[in-house]
Design a protein around this motif. Structure first.
Motif, PDB file in Angstrom:
ATOM      1  N   LEU A   1       0.879  -1.157   0.000  1.00  0.00           N
ATOM      2  CA  LEU A   1       0.000   0.000   0.000  1.00  0.00           C
ATOM      3  C   LEU A   1       0.926   1.219   0.000  1.00  0.00           C
ATOM      4  CD1 LEU A   1      -2.514  -1.088   2.772  1.00  0.00           C
ATOM      5  CD2 LEU A   1      -2.788  -1.347   0.308  1.00  0.00           C
ATOM      6  N   ILE A   2       0.473   2.318  -0.589  1.00  0.00           N
ATOM      7  CA  ILE A   2       1.342   3.482  -0.676  1.00  0.00           C
ATOM      8  C   ILE A   2       0.626   4.739  -0.185  1.00  0.00           C
ATOM      9  CG2 ILE A   2       2.743   2.557  -2.556  1.00  0.00           C
ATOM     10  CD1 ILE A   2       1.143   4.283  -4.502  1.00  0.00           C
ATOM     11  N   CYS A   3       1.431   5.673   0.271  1.00  0.00           N
ATOM     12  CA  CYS A   3       0.947   6.988   0.698  1.00  0.00           C
ATOM     13  C   CYS A   3       1.989   7.982   0.168  1.00  0.00           C
ATOM     14  CB  CYS A   3       0.845   7.041   2.218  1.00  0.00           C
ATOM     15  SG  CYS A   3      -0.147   8.392   2.843  1.00  0.00           S
ATOM     16  N   VAL A   4       1.592   8.876  -0.715  1.00  0.00           N
ATOM     17  CA  VAL A   4       2.530   9.721  -1.456  1.00  0.00           C
ATOM     18  C   VAL A   4       2.329  11.189  -1.091  1.00  0.00           C
ATOM     19  CG1 VAL A   4       3.393  10.348  -3.743  1.00  0.00           C
ATOM     20  CG2 VAL A   4       2.476   8.038  -3.340  1.00  0.00           C
ATOM     21  N   GLY A   5       3.383  11.815  -0.612  1.00  0.00           N
ATOM     22  CA  GLY A   5       3.339  13.242  -0.314  1.00  0.00           C
ATOM     23  C   GLY A   5       2.492  13.620   0.872  1.00  0.00           C
ATOM     24  N   ALA A   6       2.094  12.659   1.664  1.00  0.00           N
ATOM     25  CA  ALA A   6       1.149  12.928   2.746  1.00  0.00           C
ATOM     26  C   ALA A   6       1.822  13.264   4.066  1.00  0.00           C
ATOM     27  CB  ALA A   6       0.213  11.736   2.945  1.00  0.00           C
ATOM     28  N   MET A   7       3.142  13.189   4.108  1.00  0.00           N
ATOM     29  CA  MET A   7       3.849  13.456   5.370  1.00  0.00           C
ATOM     30  C   MET A   7       4.507  14.840   5.374  1.00  0.00           C
ATOM     31  SD  MET A   7       3.428  10.619   7.110  1.00  0.00           S
ATOM     32  CE  MET A   7       4.749  10.350   8.311  1.00  0.00           C
ATOM     33  N   LYS A   8       4.243  15.646   4.339  1.00  0.00           N
ATOM     34  CA  LYS A   8       4.979  16.901   4.233  1.00  0.00           C
ATOM     35  C   LYS A   8       4.355  18.050   5.009  1.00  0.00           C
ATOM     36  CE  LYS A   8       2.896  18.411  -0.160  1.00  0.00           C
ATOM     37  NZ  LYS A   8       3.213  18.746  -1.578  1.00  0.00           N
ATOM     38  N   ASN A   9       3.074  17.952   5.362  1.00  0.00           N
ATOM     39  CA  ASN A   9       2.463  18.997   6.191  1.00  0.00           C
ATOM     40  C   ASN A   9       1.220  18.438   6.881  1.00  0.00           C
ATOM     41  OD1 ASN A   9       0.170  19.292   4.376  1.00  0.00           O
ATOM     42  ND2 ASN A   9       1.456  20.551   3.051  1.00  0.00           N
ATOM     43  N   ALA A  10       0.666  19.256   7.765  1.00  0.00           N
ATOM     44  CA  ALA A  10      -0.460  18.784   8.577  1.00  0.00           C
ATOM     45  C   ALA A  10      -1.701  18.533   7.732  1.00  0.00           C
ATOM     46  CB  ALA A  10      -0.755  19.805   9.676  1.00  0.00           C
ATOM     47  N   ASN A  11      -1.924  19.357   6.693  1.00  0.00           N
ATOM     48  CA  ASN A  11      -3.114  19.185   5.871  1.00  0.00           C
ATOM     49  C   ASN A  11      -3.132  17.838   5.165  1.00  0.00           C
ATOM     50  OD1 ASN A  11      -5.520  20.079   4.225  1.00  0.00           O
ATOM     51  ND2 ASN A  11      -4.030  19.904   2.588  1.00  0.00           N
ATOM     52  N   LYS A  12      -1.967  17.361   4.734  1.00  0.00           N
ATOM     53  CA  LYS A  12      -1.920  16.080   4.027  1.00  0.00           C
ATOM     54  C   LYS A  12      -2.203  14.911   4.967  1.00  0.00           C
ATOM     55  CE  LYS A  12      -0.777  18.004   0.109  1.00  0.00           C
ATOM     56  NZ  LYS A  12      -1.699  18.074  -1.032  1.00  0.00           N
ATOM     57  N   ASN A  13      -1.959  15.108   6.275  1.00  0.00           N
ATOM     58  CA  ASN A  13      -2.490  14.201   7.289  1.00  0.00           C
ATOM     59  C   ASN A  13      -1.984  12.767   7.168  1.00  0.00           C
ATOM     60  OD1 ASN A  13      -4.188  13.746   9.533  1.00  0.00           O
ATOM     61  ND2 ASN A  13      -5.887  13.096   8.235  1.00  0.00           N
ATOM     62  N   GLY A  14      -0.702  12.612   6.795  1.00  0.00           N
ATOM     63  CA  GLY A  14      -0.185  11.278   6.540  1.00  0.00           C
ATOM     64  C   GLY A  14      -0.189  10.345   7.733  1.00  0.00           C
ATOM     65  N   MET A  15      -0.091  10.890   8.954  1.00  0.00           N
ATOM     66  CA  MET A  15      -0.084  10.022  10.130  1.00  0.00           C
ATOM     67  C   MET A  15      -1.399   9.274  10.295  1.00  0.00           C
ATOM     68  SD  MET A  15       2.863   9.848  11.414  1.00  0.00           S
ATOM     69  CE  MET A  15       2.351   8.904  12.864  1.00  0.00           C
ATOM     70  N   ALA A  16      -2.480   9.788   9.681  1.00  0.00           N
ATOM     71  CA  ALA A  16      -3.753   9.056   9.723  1.00  0.00           C
ATOM     72  C   ALA A  16      -3.631   7.749   8.956  1.00  0.00           C
ATOM     73  CB  ALA A  16      -4.880   9.914   9.145  1.00  0.00           C
ATOM     74  N   ALA A  17      -2.893   7.756   7.845  1.00  0.00           N
ATOM     75  CA  ALA A  17      -2.673   6.523   7.093  1.00  0.00           C
ATOM     76  C   ALA A  17      -1.816   5.555   7.894  1.00  0.00           C
ATOM     77  CB  ALA A  17      -2.004   6.849   5.755  1.00  0.00           C
ATOM     78  N   VAL A  18      -0.792   6.087   8.568  1.00  0.00           N
ATOM     79  CA  VAL A  18       0.061   5.250   9.406  1.00  0.00           C
ATOM     80  C   VAL A  18      -0.759   4.592  10.510  1.00  0.00           C
ATOM     81  CG1 VAL A  18       1.963   5.286  11.070  1.00  0.00           C
ATOM     82  CG2 VAL A  18       2.153   6.557   8.903  1.00  0.00           C
ATOM     83  N   ALA A  19      -1.578   5.389  11.203  1.00  0.00           N
ATOM     84  CA  ALA A  19      -2.392   4.860  12.302  1.00  0.00           C
ATOM     85  C   ALA A  19      -3.364   3.806  11.809  1.00  0.00           C
ATOM     86  CB  ALA A  19      -3.134   6.005  12.991  1.00  0.00           C
ATOM     87  N   ALA A  20      -3.976   4.045  10.639  1.00  0.00           N
ATOM     88  CA  ALA A  20      -4.943   3.084  10.111  1.00  0.00           C
ATOM     89  C   ALA A  20      -4.267   1.781   9.733  1.00  0.00           C
ATOM     90  CB  ALA A  20      -5.654   3.687   8.901  1.00  0.00           C
ATOM     91  N   PHE A  21      -3.081   1.864   9.133  1.00  0.00           N
ATOM     92  CA  PHE A  21      -2.375   0.636   8.765  1.00  0.00           C
ATOM     93  C   PHE A  21      -1.992  -0.160  10.010  1.00  0.00           C
ATOM     94  CE2 PHE A  21       1.373  -1.838   7.565  1.00  0.00           C
ATOM     95  CZ  PHE A  21       0.895  -2.490   6.440  1.00  0.00           C
ATOM     96  N   CYS A  22      -1.551   0.542  11.042  1.00  0.00           N
ATOM     97  CA  CYS A  22      -1.197  -0.146  12.297  1.00  0.00           C
ATOM     98  C   CYS A  22      -2.417  -0.800  12.929  1.00  0.00           C
ATOM     99  CB  CYS A  22      -0.565   0.847  13.277  1.00  0.00           C
ATOM    100  SG  CYS A  22       1.081   1.433  12.806  1.00  0.00           S
ATOM    101  N   ALA A  23      -3.585  -0.173  12.752  1.00  0.00           N
ATOM    102  CA  ALA A  23      -4.809  -0.696  13.365  1.00  0.00           C
ATOM    103  C   ALA A  23      -5.477  -1.779  12.533  1.00  0.00           C
ATOM    104  CB  ALA A  23      -5.794   0.450  13.608  1.00  0.00           C
ATOM    105  N   SER A  24      -5.079  -1.903  11.269  1.00  0.00           N
ATOM    106  CA  SER A  24      -5.716  -2.890  10.400  1.00  0.00           C
ATOM    107  C   SER A  24      -5.161  -4.276  10.695  1.00  0.00           C
ATOM    108  CB  SER A  24      -5.452  -2.538   8.926  1.00  0.00           C
ATOM    109  OG  SER A  24      -4.143  -2.924   8.549  1.00  0.00           O
ATOM    110  N   GLY A  25      -5.717  -5.264   9.989  1.00  0.00           N
ATOM    111  CA  GLY A  25      -5.234  -6.623  10.158  1.00  0.00           C
ATOM    112  C   GLY A  25      -4.018  -6.920   9.300  1.00  0.00           C
ATOM    113  N   ALA A  26      -3.458  -5.885   8.649  1.00  0.00           N
ATOM    114  CA  ALA A  26      -2.340  -6.089   7.726  1.00  0.00           C
ATOM    115  C   ALA A  26      -1.095  -6.543   8.469  1.00  0.00           C
ATOM    116  CB  ALA A  26      -2.055  -4.799   6.964  1.00  0.00           C
TER     117      ALA A  26
END
Length: 373
Positions: free
Chosen positions: A164-189
């Motif tokens: 799974l990929i997340c592109v350019g989402a860690m560069k500022n608060a609006n892109k909110n990349g940590m939400a993708a990180v948290a969701a991946f950690c919480a998933s069954g992946a």
């Protein structure tokens, strides 16, 4: 990209920018394109540039530059076009925050006034054109960005690396990349599944803390990677957790590679591109488990993911063709340089003689890029 397009059609193009960035262009410039340094309010410098007799000034309307665009075009003695580089609501709000407006209503009218003085206005999403007054709409052009579509897509190399990929989402608060990180950690992946993060990051500490809490999660910070093939080819899905976007180029890129996207339904730009259950998934940001559940759904159901990927590529083929993008820009440039609206009708008092040498030149530019079937 626009300068490259115009230069390829035999136009002379100058990129006007702040002196600090004049000697370090971020991209290679094609032949026929020059960088000219200019301070925002440097009247004398602009007057010298005016002797170049520009046909048109094309302005990319970020908030800090927005209200300077008509002033600079006047100094250059040329009509101007403005592209809004975000969505209308965001532009109005940011003008309120940065342009010394006393209230949101004043910011609204500042935006409308600037657009009313433009010879053409380019929006990156079709429905954004509905945000301007009726008097401006004849001069509004709304079309997507584009990339050169790869000849083959992610569907040709299923689940390479199970990424799974997340592109350019860690560069500022609006892109909110940590939400993708948290969701991946919480998933069954779990292995072999991984989440690859691409681009600059201001969240190194937060990412380290998340990995310490979930050491089994395979999350890889790839940093800046300029090869789109390495990012998108074989990816299982793109997660775009932004709060707001203008036109999310990462979705344009992902769809072009046949990669479906997962986003939030309250991010208007993403929600206008992602059709839930057709080319991706939209989830409710208020539900703390929704993003993780969407990840699990795509991982568990390959047939469903393949269905989304095929439709993502079809959407790209229908909407993100580079030939169409070039044609639309050249039509805009031709009309604006000659005082015509989007329908080619003269509506500007200073419209040039349609039989003039300059007008003929712009028609030749337009004819040099026709959409191909």
């Amino acid at each position: 990209q626009l300068a490259k397009t115009l230069a390829a059609a035999s136009a002379r193009v100058d990129l006007i920018c702040h002196p600090g960035g004049a000697h370090v262009p971020a991209y290679a410039l094609p032949a026929g394109v020059e960088i000219r340094a200019l301070q925002d309010m440097a009247t004398d410098e602009a007057a010298r540039l005016a002797t170049e007799r520009y046909d048109l000034a094309v302005c990319f309307g970020m908030p800090f530059f927005y209200r300077l665009a008509p002033h600079m075009a006047r100094l250059l003695e040329a009509p101007f076009v403005i592209q809004e580089c975000t969505n209308p609501a965001s532009m109005t709000r940011r003008l309120f925050e940065t342009a010394d407006c006393r209230c949101a209503e004043e910011a609204f009218w500042l935006r409308q006034s600037v657009l009313a003085h433009a010879a053409g206005v380019r929006f990156t999403m079709p429905h954004y054109a509905d945000s301007v007054l009726p008097e401006v709409r004849p001069f509004a052009y709304a079309f997507y960005n584009a990339i050169a579509l790869p000849e083959s897509t992610a569907a040709d190399a299923q689940e390479v690396g199970h990424r799974l990929i997340c592109v350019g989402a860690m560069k500022n608060a609006n892109k909110n990349g940590m939400a993708a990180v948290a969701a991946f950690c919480a998933s069954g992946a779990r292995a072999p599944w991984s989440l690859s993060l691409y681009g600059e990051s201001i969240f190194a500490d937060e990412l380290a803390e998340a990995l310490a809490r979930s050491p089994e999660a395979r999350i890889i910070d790839e940093g800046v990677v300029r090869d789109l093939d390495k990012i998108y080819r074989g990816a299982y899905a793109l997660i775009i957790p932004s709060f707001e976007e203008g036109l999310p180029n990462v979705v344009v890129e992902a769809f072009s590679y046949g990669v479906p996207c997962i986003g939030f339904s309250d991010c208007a730009a993403a929600a206008h591109l992602i059709d839930d259950g057709v080319n991706g998934l939209l989830v409710d940001r208020r539900d703390p488990t929704a993003l993780a559940s969407a990840i699990d759904r795509l991982i568990a159901d390959r047939a469903f993911r393949d269905h989304l990927g095929v439709n993502a590529r079809r959407f790209a083929e229908a909407n993100f063709q580079m030939s169409t993008w070039k044609h639309n820009w050249l039509k805009l440039v031709e009309n604006a340089a000659n005082g015509l609206n989007a329908e080619g009708i003269p509506q500007r008092p200073a419209a040039r003689d349609p039989h003039s040498e300059r007008s003929t030149h712009w028609r030749q530019l337009l004819n040099s890029h026709r959409p191909v079937a």
